[in-house]
Design a protein around this motif. Structure first.
Motif, PDB file in Angstrom:
ATOM      1  N   ARG A 129       0.829  -1.208   0.000  1.00  0.00           N
ATOM      2  CA  ARG A 129       0.000   0.000   0.000  1.00  0.00           C
ATOM      3  C   ARG A 129       0.865   1.260   0.000  1.00  0.00           C
ATOM      4  N   ALA A 130       1.948   1.235   0.776  1.00  0.00           N
ATOM      5  CA  ALA A 130       2.831   2.401   0.838  1.00  0.00           C
ATOM      6  C   ALA A 130       3.515   2.636  -0.497  1.00  0.00           C
ATOM      7  N   LEU A 131       3.950   1.562  -1.160  1.00  0.00           N
ATOM      8  CA  LEU A 131       4.599   1.696  -2.463  1.00  0.00           C
ATOM      9  C   LEU A 131       3.617   2.204  -3.513  1.00  0.00           C
ATOM     10  N   ASP A 132       2.384   1.702  -3.488  1.00  0.00           N
ATOM     11  CA  ASP A 132       1.380   2.172  -4.451  1.00  0.00           C
ATOM     12  C   ASP A 132       1.145   3.675  -4.295  1.00  0.00           C
ATOM     13  N   ALA A 133       1.017   4.132  -3.055  1.00  0.00           N
ATOM     14  CA  ALA A 133       0.786   5.557  -2.809  1.00  0.00           C
ATOM     15  C   ALA A 133       1.968   6.388  -3.281  1.00  0.00           C
ATOM     16  N   TYR A 134       3.166   5.901  -3.027  1.00  0.00           N
ATOM     17  CA  TYR A 134       4.377   6.624  -3.444  1.00  0.00           C
ATOM     18  C   TYR A 134       4.474   6.695  -4.967  1.00  0.00           C
ATOM     19  N   LEU A 135       4.227   5.566  -5.647  1.00  0.00           N
ATOM     20  CA  LEU A 135       4.371   5.519  -7.101  1.00  0.00           C
ATOM     21  C   LEU A 135       3.326   6.377  -7.807  1.00  0.00           C
ATOM     22  N   VAL A 136       2.146   6.489  -7.225  1.00  0.00           N
ATOM     23  CA  VAL A 136       1.070   7.242  -7.866  1.00  0.00           C
ATOM     24  C   VAL A 136       1.149   8.733  -7.543  1.00  0.00           C
ATOM     25  N   ARG A 137       1.442   9.068  -6.281  1.00  0.00           N
ATOM     26  CA  ARG A 137       1.301  10.455  -5.837  1.00  0.00           C
ATOM     27  C   ARG A 137       2.615  11.185  -5.559  1.00  0.00           C
ATOM     28  N   SER A 138       3.696  10.467  -5.452  1.00  0.00           N
ATOM     29  CA  SER A 138       4.945  11.113  -5.050  1.00  0.00           C
ATOM     30  C   SER A 138       6.041  10.993  -6.098  1.00  0.00           C
ATOM     31  N   ARG A 139       6.330   9.792  -6.544  1.00  0.00           N
ATOM     32  CA  ARG A 139       7.461   9.621  -7.455  1.00  0.00           C
ATOM     33  C   ARG A 139       7.335  10.452  -8.731  1.00  0.00           C
ATOM     34  N   PRO A 140       6.138  10.570  -9.343  1.00  0.00           N
ATOM     35  CA  PRO A 140       6.051  11.417 -10.547  1.00  0.00           C
ATOM     36  C   PRO A 140       6.457  12.870 -10.281  1.00  0.00           C
ATOM     37  N   VAL A 141       6.149  13.374  -9.099  1.00  0.00           N
ATOM     38  CA  VAL A 141       6.520  14.749  -8.751  1.00  0.00           C
ATOM     39  C   VAL A 141       8.030  14.872  -8.616  1.00  0.00           C
ATOM     40  N   LEU A 142       8.644  13.876  -7.962  1.00  0.00           N
ATOM     41  CA  LEU A 142      10.094  13.908  -7.766  1.00  0.00           C
ATOM     42  C   LEU A 142      10.842  13.703  -9.081  1.00  0.00           C
ATOM     43  N   SER A 143      10.295  12.852  -9.933  1.00  0.00           N
ATOM     44  CA  SER A 143      11.035  12.484 -11.159  1.00  0.00           C
ATOM     45  C   SER A 143      11.198  13.669 -12.109  1.00  0.00           C
ATOM     46  N   VAL A 144      10.221  14.600 -12.145  1.00  0.00           N
ATOM     47  CA  VAL A 144      10.333  15.734 -13.074  1.00  0.00           C
ATOM     48  C   VAL A 144      11.369  16.747 -12.608  1.00  0.00           C
ATOM     49  N   ARG A 145      11.864  16.602 -11.391  1.00  0.00           N
ATOM     50  CA  ARG A 145      12.874  17.533 -10.887  1.00  0.00           C
ATOM     51  C   ARG A 145      14.283  17.170 -11.364  1.00  0.00           C
ATOM     52  N   GLY A 146      14.427  15.980 -11.943  1.00  0.00           N
ATOM     53  CA  GLY A 146      15.747  15.552 -12.402  1.00  0.00           C
ATOM     54  C   GLY A 146      15.657  14.914 -13.764  1.00  0.00           C
ATOM     55  N   SER A 147      16.777  14.367 -14.225  1.00  0.00           N
ATOM     56  CA  SER A 147      16.784  13.670 -15.514  1.00  0.00           C
ATOM     57  C   SER A 147      16.137  12.303 -15.331  1.00  0.00           C
ATOM     58  N   ALA A 148      15.671  11.740 -16.421  1.00  0.00           N
ATOM     59  CA  ALA A 148      14.976  10.464 -16.373  1.00  0.00           C
ATOM     60  C   ALA A 148      15.875   9.388 -15.762  1.00  0.00           C
ATOM     61  N   THR A 149      15.346   8.695 -14.771  1.00  0.00           N
ATOM     62  CA  THR A 149      16.093   7.611 -14.132  1.00  0.00           C
ATOM     63  C   THR A 149      15.117   6.507 -13.779  1.00  0.00           C
ATOM     64  N   PRO A 150      15.555   5.239 -13.913  1.00  0.00           N
ATOM     65  CA  PRO A 150      14.657   4.131 -13.571  1.00  0.00           C
ATOM     66  C   PRO A 150      14.610   3.858 -12.065  1.00  0.00           C
ATOM     67  N   ALA A 151      15.392   4.598 -11.276  1.00  0.00           N
ATOM     68  CA  ALA A 151      15.491   4.336  -9.835  1.00  0.00           C
ATOM     69  C   ALA A 151      14.120   4.364  -9.181  1.00  0.00           C
ATOM     70  N   LEU A 152      13.904   3.452  -8.257  1.00  0.00           N
ATOM     71  CA  LEU A 152      12.631   3.418  -7.540  1.00  0.00           C
ATOM     72  C   LEU A 152      12.523   4.580  -6.561  1.00  0.00           C
ATOM     73  N   PHE A 153      13.536   4.739  -5.713  1.00  0.00           N
ATOM     74  CA  PHE A 153      13.474   5.773  -4.690  1.00  0.00           C
ATOM     75  C   PHE A 153      14.301   6.986  -5.115  1.00  0.00           C
ATOM     76  N   LEU A 154      13.620   8.137  -5.190  1.00  0.00           N
ATOM     77  CA  LEU A 154      14.255   9.350  -5.681  1.00  0.00           C
ATOM     78  C   LEU A 154      14.406  10.368  -4.557  1.00  0.00           C
ATOM     79  N   GLY A 155      15.493  11.151  -4.642  1.00  0.00           N
ATOM     80  CA  GLY A 155      15.694  12.249  -3.725  1.00  0.00           C
ATOM     81  C   GLY A 155      14.895  13.468  -4.164  1.00  0.00           C
ATOM     82  N   VAL A 156      14.988  14.538  -3.417  1.00  0.00           N
ATOM     83  CA  VAL A 156      14.183  15.727  -3.707  1.00  0.00           C
ATOM     84  C   VAL A 156      14.595  16.398  -5.014  1.00  0.00           C
ATOM     85  N   ARG A 157      15.790  16.061  -5.528  1.00  0.00           N
ATOM     86  CA  ARG A 157      16.221  16.619  -6.806  1.00  0.00           C
ATOM     87  C   ARG A 157      16.005  15.660  -7.969  1.00  0.00           C
ATOM     88  N   GLY A 158      15.276  14.591  -7.703  1.00  0.00           N
ATOM     89  CA  GLY A 158      14.911  13.678  -8.774  1.00  0.00           C
ATOM     90  C   GLY A 158      15.957  12.651  -9.124  1.00  0.00           C
TER      91      GLY A 158
END
Length: 301
Positions: A189-218
């Motif tokens: 459940r935690a991963l689903d919430a992160y992938l839907v609501r959080s990771r897309p926001v973090l990913s646009v802050r950096g270059s495209a990366t396949p990493a699951l867990f992203l920092g605040v700079r993407g």
């Protein structure tokens, strides 16, 4: 002042083995202690040492020295001394290696540190406090660490595609060895919430990366960043025990065994090559069982 033998050995370590500066400094300190003892005992240089002298030096380190060294420090110094004498024998500067039978003291077994389930839950709950984008990531990260027993390096190396499906995750351990580990409902459940609501926001802050867990700079999270997430959450949760990502791994194993899981299953989940490595956790649960028995059985005390 070091002898020519020690200087030559340290040069060998530098040139032939390419040891790091800090490692060489450690060798130098250990061997300086050894040479000071040889001089005090009027034995002469390392080339004149006997097996009996080395046994006396080991006793000095562990019992006669003021202050006596810890067992781990004695083992380290003796390892440096063994290396020196092996070098001298291989170079033909001594006829034999007097340290060939020198054995370090047995290190005390360190039992893994685990924390109670309640404290794990409190830490994960505390990770969910704060800005939603970061909080969702932190909860998913800690839930995954505890759900799978992953090493922090395995967690930071995860790519989104390593979430094979909703039930399991693919981890890559030491030597690139792959293992498939189930993911519990809380972590899913935690991963689903992160992938839907959080990771897309973090990913646009950096270059495209396949990493699951992203920092605040993407970018892919570092191990240090994961450690800080856990430290901050533990502090907010009021957990006084010293915790690290490895604490969650230890807790994962200990709680599974306490719940009745077979040690060989836990071995597979942890990615241990030998079941003997995993069996150290059974000592932890055996201690718990003894405490419960002593407290509950009318004729235990």
């Amino acid at each position: 002042m070091s002898s020519r033998a020690v200087d030559d050995y340290l040069r060998h370590l530098t040139v032939e083995r390419g040891l790091a500066r800090n490692t060489l400094a450690s060798y130098r300190r250990d061997l300086a202690m050894y040479e000071a003892w040889l001089e005090r005992e009027a034995i002469g240089g390392p080339e004149r040492v006997s097996e009996a002298d080395l046994s006396a030096f080991a006793r000095y380190l562990g019992a006669e020295r003021e202050p006596a060294l810890a067992v781990s420090s004695v083992a380290r110094v003796l390892s440096s001394v063994r290396g020196l004498h092996r070098f001298l024998a291989e170079e033909g500067r001594t006829a034999t290696d007097p340290a060939r039978n020198l054995r370090p003291p047995k290190l005390p077994m360190r039992l893994p540190k685990a924390i109670p389930v309640e404290q794990v839950a409190a830490i994960i709950e505390a990770a969910g406090i704060g800005e939603e984008v970061v909080a969702l990531r932190d909860v998913a990260l800690l839930e995954l660490l505890y759900a799978t027993g992953a090493r922090v390096s395995e967690a930071t190396a995860l790519n989104v595609d390593d979430l094979v499906d909703d039930e399991v995750v693919r981890l890559f351990g030491k030597g690139g060895k792959q293992r498939i580990v189930p993911v519990g409902s809380y972590a899913r459940r935690a991963l689903d919430a992160y992938l839907v609501r959080s990771r897309p926001v973090l990913s646009v802050r950096g270059s495209a990366t396949p990493a699951l867990f992203l920092g605040v700079r993407g970018r892919r999270m570092s191990r240090q960043a994961v450690w800080q997430v856990l430290q901050d959450a533990a502090e907010r949760a009021g957990v006084a025990a010293s915790v690290s990502p490895h604490t969650l791994r230890h807790s994962f194993a200990t709680h599974l065994l306490s719940g009745g899981a077979d040690v060989r299953v836990v071995q597979e989940l942890l990615g241990h090559a030998s079941v003997a490595t995993t069996q150290i956790y059974t000592l932890v649960t055996a201690d718990t069982l003894r405490e419960m028995y002593t407290a509950a059985h009318p004729r235990a005390r």
